[in-house]
Design a protein around this motif. Sequence first.
Motif, PDB file in Angstrom:
ATOM      1  N   TYR A 139       1.980  -7.043  -7.092  1.00 34.11           N
ATOM      2  CA  TYR A 139       0.916  -7.923  -6.096  1.00 34.11           C
ATOM      3  C   TYR A 139       0.737  -9.152  -6.395  1.00 34.11           C
ATOM      4  N   GLY A 144       0.645  -0.983   0.284  1.00 27.42           N
ATOM      5  CA  GLY A 144       0.117   0.093  -0.014  1.00 27.42           C
ATOM      6  C   GLY A 144       0.774   1.182  -0.015  1.00 27.42           C
ATOM      7  N   LEU A 153       1.445   2.759  -3.385  1.00 34.47           N
ATOM      8  CA  LEU A 153       0.422   3.790  -3.835  1.00 34.47           C
ATOM      9  C   LEU A 153       0.459   5.102  -3.477  1.00 34.47           C
ATOM     10  N   PHE A 185       1.860  -1.906 -10.094  1.00 33.59           N
ATOM     11  CA  PHE A 185       1.357  -2.416  -8.711  1.00 33.59           C
ATOM     12  C   PHE A 185       0.593  -3.870  -8.848  1.00 33.59           C
ATOM     13  N   LEU A 231      -0.934   7.053 -14.508  1.00 39.32           N
ATOM     14  CA  LEU A 231      -1.718   6.162 -13.536  1.00 39.32           C
ATOM     15  C   LEU A 231      -2.004   4.668 -13.873  1.00 39.32           C
ATOM     16  N   ILE A 258       1.136   2.786 -13.418  1.00 39.61           N
ATOM     17  CA  ILE A 258       1.617   2.724 -11.671  1.00 39.61           C
ATOM     18  C   ILE A 258       0.777   1.731 -11.569  1.00 39.61           C
ATOM     19  N   LEU A 259      -0.780   1.681 -11.805  1.00 42.65           N
ATOM     20  CA  LEU A 259      -1.664   0.275 -11.460  1.00 42.65           C
ATOM     21  C   LEU A 259      -1.099  -1.173 -11.876  1.00 42.65           C
ATOM     22  N   SER A 311       3.614   7.040  -4.903  1.00 42.73           N
ATOM     23  CA  SER A 311       3.280   7.361  -6.357  1.00 42.73           C
ATOM     24  C   SER A 311       2.003   8.176  -6.620  1.00 42.73           C
ATOM     25  N   ILE A 312       0.850   7.859  -5.944  1.00 43.00           N
ATOM     26  CA  ILE A 312      -0.356   8.857  -6.089  1.00 43.00           C
ATOM     27  C   ILE A 312      -0.203  10.215  -5.893  1.00 43.00           C
ATOM     28  N   PHE A 314       8.332   3.282  -9.161  1.00 43.28           N
ATOM     29  CA  PHE A 314       6.671   4.118  -9.001  1.00 43.28           C
ATOM     30  C   PHE A 314       7.239   5.524  -8.928  1.00 43.28           C
TER      31      PHE A 314
END
Length: 696
Positions: free
Chosen positions: A248, A173, A176, A244, A237, A240-241, A179-180, A223
């Motif tokens: 994951y 987590g 995120l 991730f 975005l 990044i996802l 990076s976000i 990231f």
Amino acid sequence: MQLLNRYQIPIFIIIAYLFAILCRMEWVVWASGYSDFIWNNQLMISTNDGYAYAEGARDMIAGFHQPNDLSYYGTPLSTLTFLLAKILPVSLETIMVYLSVFLASLIVVPMILIGKEFGHVKEFFVASLLASIANSYYNRTMAGYYDTDMLVIVLPLFAIWGLIRLHFRGDLGSFLIISISMLIYNWWYPSSYTLCVAMTIFYALYTIVFERKNLRNYQAILFMILAITAASYIFKLALILALFGLIYFRSYWLNFKLMAMLFIAVLALFIAFGGLNPIWFQAKFYLFRSLGDSSSLAFYFYNVNQTIMESGRIDLDLFTQRISGHWSIFIAGVIGYVLLCVKFRIFLVAIPMVGLGFLALKGGLRFTIYAVPIIAMGFGFLLFYILNKAKIARLNLIAGIITALALMPSLIHIYYYKPSSVLFKTEVNVLDKLGKIADREDYTLAWWDYGYAIRYYSDTKTLIDGGKHLGRENYAVSYALTMPPTSSANMARLEVEYTQKGYEQNYNGKNLEQILKDYNYDELGKFLSDIKKDKFSLPQKSRDIYYFLPDRMMGIFPVVAKFSRLDLLNGKEWADPFFVIATNFAQVDNGISLNNGIIISNDATHIELNGQKFRVNSYIETKYDENMKLKKTIHNIDNLADIYLIYMVDYGRFILLDKEMFESSYIQLFVLENYAGTPFEPVILDPAAKVYKLKR
């Protein structure tokens, strides 16, 4: 007590957040007592740049804007304001005044969350109180300060929290969060690119030196690079996802070879989309302060950065006050930060923010806000470190007392720091009237300080504003305001028409070069000589031009003049004009003594300056009659003298100026209303601001 411990984090956040909000309401309480600051039943904002975002939000609400009107339509702050205006039952003006109060106060959230990761919540709670109202941060995020600064520190602090959280928890987590936060930061404030790059590079160095075997750190760097790559935000975005998701669901794929390939691909994207170009631009603007704005290949223009207070160099005392309220708190904060880094090496990742804050010593006071939260954290940590080492009884009580004392300098600053609105109601009334007279495609010529506000209140176009004011852009407007009416009118018409043509033919702001080319001038001097002639051939008129001449521009008029008082061929400045304004004066035996040491003789025939006497060419007294018509009493004294003396009775103001400044369009049109026989006709003649229309 058990309940307090269980909900310690949210309780501390709520208390700190409400404290920050309450302190920012001080200006609202004070300003509400002045009708001059109120328009449309709401306080007006106190920052010039805010009107750029206000214009963008207004146009988004309307659903359109004119081509090439420089509207901030669709920019992040304008978009957020537009959405809030659609959702909330309040006016656009109300959102403009209060938005910074609620968003800037969020600084306490990441600070306390960082404290949670370190296991020092109380220390960082104290830090959040101190940082939320520190002088520089308060000044740029108070009520009425409608600008992107309201989140410019909050967002990188969330990224730092993510890095620290990753260090302690190693959870996915955190990727995120990091990076976000950086992605939103880069979207919200494009100039954050430099800081984001610095944070990425420094975290990479930290990893190589201290945690080179930690795979999570390298993944975090990926990231971070994706977040700052200058691609579209949707594309970033998505990447990044995707990354991730790979970590994951398929973490076992991430061997050395694949990680190396990912780094090569991500770095290739970074370079392909612009790399270090934005960093170089920022460094050139704030650090390399050359006189010439030589972005034009042919000429050297005056650099606007030399006239902006917040980018001017500051002394050490002011530097410490801006960051911590007082030098003693600053020193304690620095010591505390060093101790924090010794105990928690990961906090070294905050060095880029500290470094950017210290850049204020060279780059200007606007940078101090970056160091505010980090130095505040150091203070909070040092406070409890000393009290714990000393084994002080009633530790919390003593800490509370010291915290209150530490907050006092900033609270005192808040009490006395009372900026006015950008414009007064009388000035806005003039612009509102202009908006009902002029067409949206018409231009209003004024100095860049007023550009955004003009566009917001009158909905006309402008040549320069707070974002478009490089030396080459300011030159023509400075010339128009400081030269006599005929040459002023010629320059204004040329600049407006070539600005419009330039949007289609891409002159890249080099209007003067294009004018010389089209008019077949080989010498700049010949052009500047010919433009003074009444019969100078002008391009066909495509729209009207209005001059907005506010009384308050009087104070910056010598600065306005600087942009056209230089040799464009070599950048050499001419001597400053003689221009003195005095509102404090007293009668003495030998005349009227001004507060700057100048004495005007009783018969107004001469002035004394530095022990020397200078003859006065003319003494002019201006006064409005009962119908608000300007009346002038002129006494011609010595036609060979170069000094003019004007007493503006209703303003309680003396102006002493040389012949060049006396003949300028601003003085002739605003102060004296000498428009007869000139290319100008009056549109609005208000003592606060006057508007003239160009007839040619």
